[in-house]
Design a protein around this motif. Structure first.
Motif, mmCIF file in Angstrom:
data_model
loop_
_atom_site.group_PDB
_atom_site.id
_atom_site.type_symbol
_atom_site.label_atom_id
_atom_site.label_comp_id
_atom_site.label_asym_id
_atom_site.label_seq_id
_atom_site.Cartn_x
_atom_site.Cartn_y
_atom_site.Cartn_z
ATOM 1 N N PRO A 1 0.941 -1.096 0.085
ATOM 2 C CA PRO A 1 0.020 0.118 -0.254
ATOM 3 C C PRO A 1 0.899 1.421 -0.091
ATOM 4 O O PRO A 1 1.534 1.318 0.915
ATOM 5 C CB PRO A 1 -0.898 -0.185 1.368
ATOM 6 N N GLY A 2 0.587 2.129 -0.977
ATOM 7 C CA GLY A 2 1.174 3.426 -1.068
ATOM 8 C C GLY A 2 2.484 3.318 -1.621
ATOM 9 O O GLY A 2 3.286 4.303 -1.556
ATOM 10 N N LYS A 3 2.976 2.120 -2.092
ATOM 11 C CA LYS A 3 4.491 1.863 -2.815
ATOM 12 C C LYS A 3 4.186 1.603 -4.059
ATOM 13 O O LYS A 3 3.535 0.879 -4.599
ATOM 14 C CB LYS A 3 5.226 0.897 -1.728
ATOM 15 N N GLU A 4 5.531 1.817 -4.665
ATOM 16 C CA GLU A 4 5.642 1.302 -6.306
ATOM 17 C C GLU A 4 5.761 -0.318 -6.226
ATOM 18 O O GLU A 4 6.215 -0.772 -5.209
ATOM 19 C CB GLU A 4 6.540 2.078 -6.808
ATOM 20 N N ARG A 5 5.282 -0.716 -7.378
ATOM 21 C CA ARG A 5 5.490 -2.096 -7.434
ATOM 22 C C ARG A 5 6.988 -2.548 -7.635
ATOM 23 O O ARG A 5 7.633 -1.866 -8.360
ATOM 24 C CB ARG A 5 4.855 -2.562 -8.847
ATOM 25 N N GLU A 6 7.227 -3.519 -7.261
ATOM 26 C CA GLU A 6 8.741 -3.975 -6.845
ATOM 27 C C GLU A 6 9.051 -5.383 -7.633
ATOM 28 O O GLU A 6 8.253 -6.507 -7.029
ATOM 29 C CB GLU A 6 9.389 -3.739 -5.662
ATOM 30 N N ALA A 7 10.046 -5.603 -8.056
ATOM 31 C CA ALA A 7 10.393 -7.193 -8.411
ATOM 32 C C ALA A 7 10.814 -7.826 -7.159
ATOM 33 O O ALA A 7 11.570 -7.346 -6.252
ATOM 34 C CB ALA A 7 11.658 -7.022 -9.394
ATOM 35 N N VAL A 8 10.453 -9.223 -7.241
ATOM 36 C CA VAL A 8 10.892 -9.840 -6.205
ATOM 37 C C VAL A 8 11.701 -10.971 -6.418
ATOM 38 O O VAL A 8 12.753 -11.370 -5.858
ATOM 39 C CB VAL A 8 9.464 -10.628 -5.457
ATOM 40 N N ALA A 9 11.309 -11.804 -7.434
ATOM 41 C CA ALA A 9 12.171 -12.928 -8.206
ATOM 42 C C ALA A 9 11.827 -13.271 -9.441
ATOM 43 O O ALA A 9 10.630 -12.970 -9.791
ATOM 44 C CB ALA A 9 11.965 -14.119 -7.382
ATOM 45 N N GLY A 10 12.662 -13.946 -10.030
ATOM 46 C CA GLY A 10 12.332 -14.399 -11.571
ATOM 47 C C GLY A 10 13.202 -15.619 -11.949
ATOM 48 O O GLY A 10 14.025 -16.039 -11.335
ATOM 49 N N ILE A 11 12.580 -16.341 -12.856
ATOM 50 C CA ILE A 11 13.061 -17.593 -13.144
ATOM 51 C C ILE A 11 12.682 -18.068 -14.662
ATOM 52 O O ILE A 11 11.842 -17.466 -15.283
ATOM 53 C CB ILE A 11 12.390 -18.776 -12.220
ATOM 54 N N MET A 12 13.506 -18.734 -15.295
ATOM 55 C CA MET A 12 13.393 -19.290 -16.603
ATOM 56 C C MET A 12 12.755 -20.358 -16.280
ATOM 57 O O MET A 12 12.773 -21.232 -15.411
ATOM 58 C CB MET A 12 14.664 -19.414 -17.386
ATOM 59 N N TRP A 13 12.118 -20.927 -17.513
ATOM 60 C CA TRP A 13 11.208 -22.232 -17.172
ATOM 61 C C TRP A 13 11.830 -23.546 -17.011
ATOM 62 O O TRP A 13 11.788 -24.362 -16.482
ATOM 63 C CB TRP A 13 10.180 -22.384 -18.294
ATOM 64 N N THR A 14 13.296 -23.290 -17.647
ATOM 65 C CA THR A 14 13.942 -24.413 -17.320
ATOM 66 C C THR A 14 14.716 -24.448 -16.253
ATOM 67 O O THR A 14 15.305 -25.579 -15.691
ATOM 68 C CB THR A 14 15.112 -24.523 -18.584
ATOM 69 N N GLY A 15 14.509 -23.356 -15.399
ATOM 70 C CA GLY A 15 15.104 -23.203 -13.831
ATOM 71 C C GLY A 15 16.523 -23.016 -14.022
ATOM 72 O O GLY A 15 17.208 -22.934 -12.835
#
Length: 123
Positions: free
Chosen positions: A41-55
């Motif tokens: 709430p009240g903050k910008e959207r931020e990245a948390v984590a990411g992954i390729m489908w292959t892992g």
């Protein structure tokens, strides 16, 4: 068009754990990398984590390393976000995203968004 559907959010006490799921569907969904973002709430959207489908490649926001794990299950078209040692400041809407611009460090990565799932951590 890729569709993303999140689940697994909810209310948890501080110190607890949650596992979020993101089911992907649509043509060529596996051509995209996947990621989780969050918006408090009240903050910008931020990245948390990411992954390729292959892992084979993963990304974690520095502030969350050690408490989160992203994984993918290609056979189930699903990406997971395991969150441990949750804190009240982790309270946010968590969004699943698909995109191409690696790493998924900001919104420029995103081609498709899910609708989000609420995570609330009580103190």
């Amino acid at each position: 068009q890729v569709q993303l559907s999140e689940s697994g959010g909810g209310l948890v006490q501080a110190g607890g754990s949650l596992r979020l799921s993101c089911a992907a569907s649509g043509p060529s969904f596996d051509k995209y990398a996947m990621a989780w973002f969050r918006q408090a709430p009240g903050k910008e959207r931020e990245a948390v984590a990411g992954i390729m489908w292959t892992g084979s490649l993963t990304y974690y926001a520095d502030s969350l390393k050690g408490r989160i794990t992203i994984s993918s299950d290609y056979d189930k078209n699903t990406v997971y976000l395991q969150m441990n040692s949750l804190k009240p400041e982790d309270t946010a809407v968590y969004y699943c995203a698909a995109g191409s611009r690696w790493p998924p460090a900001d919104n420029q990565f995103v081609t498709y968004w899910g609708q989000g799932t609420q995570v609330t951590v009580s103190s």
